[in-house]
Design a protein around this motif. Structure first.
Motif, PDB file in Angstrom:
ATOM      1  N   ILE A   5      31.905  17.449  32.637  1.00 13.35           N
ATOM      2  CA  ILE A   5      31.338  16.844  33.974  1.00 13.35           C
ATOM      3  C   ILE A   5      31.870  18.185  35.922  1.00 13.35           C
ATOM      4  N   PHE A   6      30.528  18.352  36.453  1.00 15.17           N
ATOM      5  CA  PHE A   6      31.082  19.448  37.261  1.00 15.17           C
ATOM      6  C   PHE A   6      31.029  18.991  38.440  1.00 15.17           C
ATOM      7  N   TYR A   7      32.016  18.535  39.192  1.00 17.86           N
ATOM      8  CA  TYR A   7      32.386  17.900  40.495  1.00 17.86           C
ATOM      9  C   TYR A   7      31.748  18.707  41.754  1.00 17.86           C
ATOM     10  N   THR A   8      31.139  18.639  42.566  1.00 16.32           N
ATOM     11  CA  THR A   8      30.617  19.657  43.315  1.00 16.32           C
ATOM     12  C   THR A   8      29.976  19.483  45.269  1.00 16.32           C
ATOM     13  N   LYS A   9      30.350  20.091  45.255  1.00 14.05           N
ATOM     14  CA  LYS A   9      29.380  19.433  47.188  1.00 14.05           C
ATOM     15  C   LYS A   9      28.436  21.270  47.222  1.00 14.05           C
ATOM     16  N   GLU A  10      27.424  20.582  47.951  1.00 14.70           N
ATOM     17  CA  GLU A  10      26.208  21.567  48.473  1.00 14.70           C
ATOM     18  C   GLU A  10      27.354  23.040  49.728  1.00 14.70           C
ATOM     19  N   ASN A  11      27.215  23.689  50.211  1.00 13.13           N
ATOM     20  CA  ASN A  11      27.252  24.806  50.396  1.00 13.13           C
ATOM     21  C   ASN A  11      29.046  25.070  50.375  1.00 13.13           C
ATOM     22  N   CYS A  12      29.810  25.412  49.445  1.00  9.03           N
ATOM     23  CA  CYS A  12      30.898  25.319  48.828  1.00  9.03           C
ATOM     24  C   CYS A  12      30.800  26.834  48.165  1.00  9.03           C
ATOM     25  N   SER A  13      31.468  27.519  48.433  1.00 10.72           N
ATOM     26  CA  SER A  13      31.509  28.972  48.106  1.00 10.72           C
ATOM     27  C   SER A  13      32.764  28.772  46.649  1.00 10.72           C
ATOM     28  N   LEU A  14      33.503  27.894  46.153  1.00 13.29           N
ATOM     29  CA  LEU A  14      34.220  27.711  45.595  1.00 13.29           C
ATOM     30  C   LEU A  14      33.433  27.397  44.496  1.00 13.29           C
ATOM     31  N   CYS A  15      32.698  26.250  45.319  1.00 17.94           N
ATOM     32  CA  CYS A  15      31.950  25.747  43.682  1.00 17.94           C
ATOM     33  C   CYS A  15      31.021  26.014  42.983  1.00 17.94           C
ATOM     34  N   ASP A  16      29.772  27.153  43.865  1.00 21.90           N
ATOM     35  CA  ASP A  16      29.240  27.999  42.950  1.00 21.90           C
ATOM     36  C   ASP A  16      29.655  29.263  42.296  1.00 21.90           C
TER      37      ASP A  16
END
Length: 83
Positions: A5-16
């Motif tokens: 499971i990968f919790y993320t949000k849009e426009n997040c360079s750390l997430c990318d």
């Protein structure tokens, strides 16, 4: 197949970066990535808004301060089977 499971949000360079890291490990481990945008669920937003990205592998969570190549590999190795 196991699910990460990968919790993320849009426009997040750390997430990318974290998602790219998970993608690399899919070559060696059997898992699929379930992306969860924290802005689609109030509980996720409350729990993770200060710590995304968060990777959850069989109940073990790594937050933005813990995610790096070695920690993800170690957590995968302990919790999932290699291909």
């Amino acid at each position: 197949m196991e699910k990460v499971i990968f919790y993320t949000k849009e426009n997040c360079s750390l997430c990318d970066s974290a998602e790219a890291l998970l993608g690399m490990f899919q070559q060696d481990y059997h898992f699929e990535i379930e992306k969860r945008d924290i802005y689609t669920n109030d509980e996720w937003l409350e729990s993770y808004h200060l710590s995304i990205p968060v990777i959850e592998i069989n109940g073990v969570q790594l937050n933005c301060e813990q995610i790096d190549y070695n920690s993800v590999e170690t957590t995968l190795n302990v919790n999932l089977q290699k291909k």
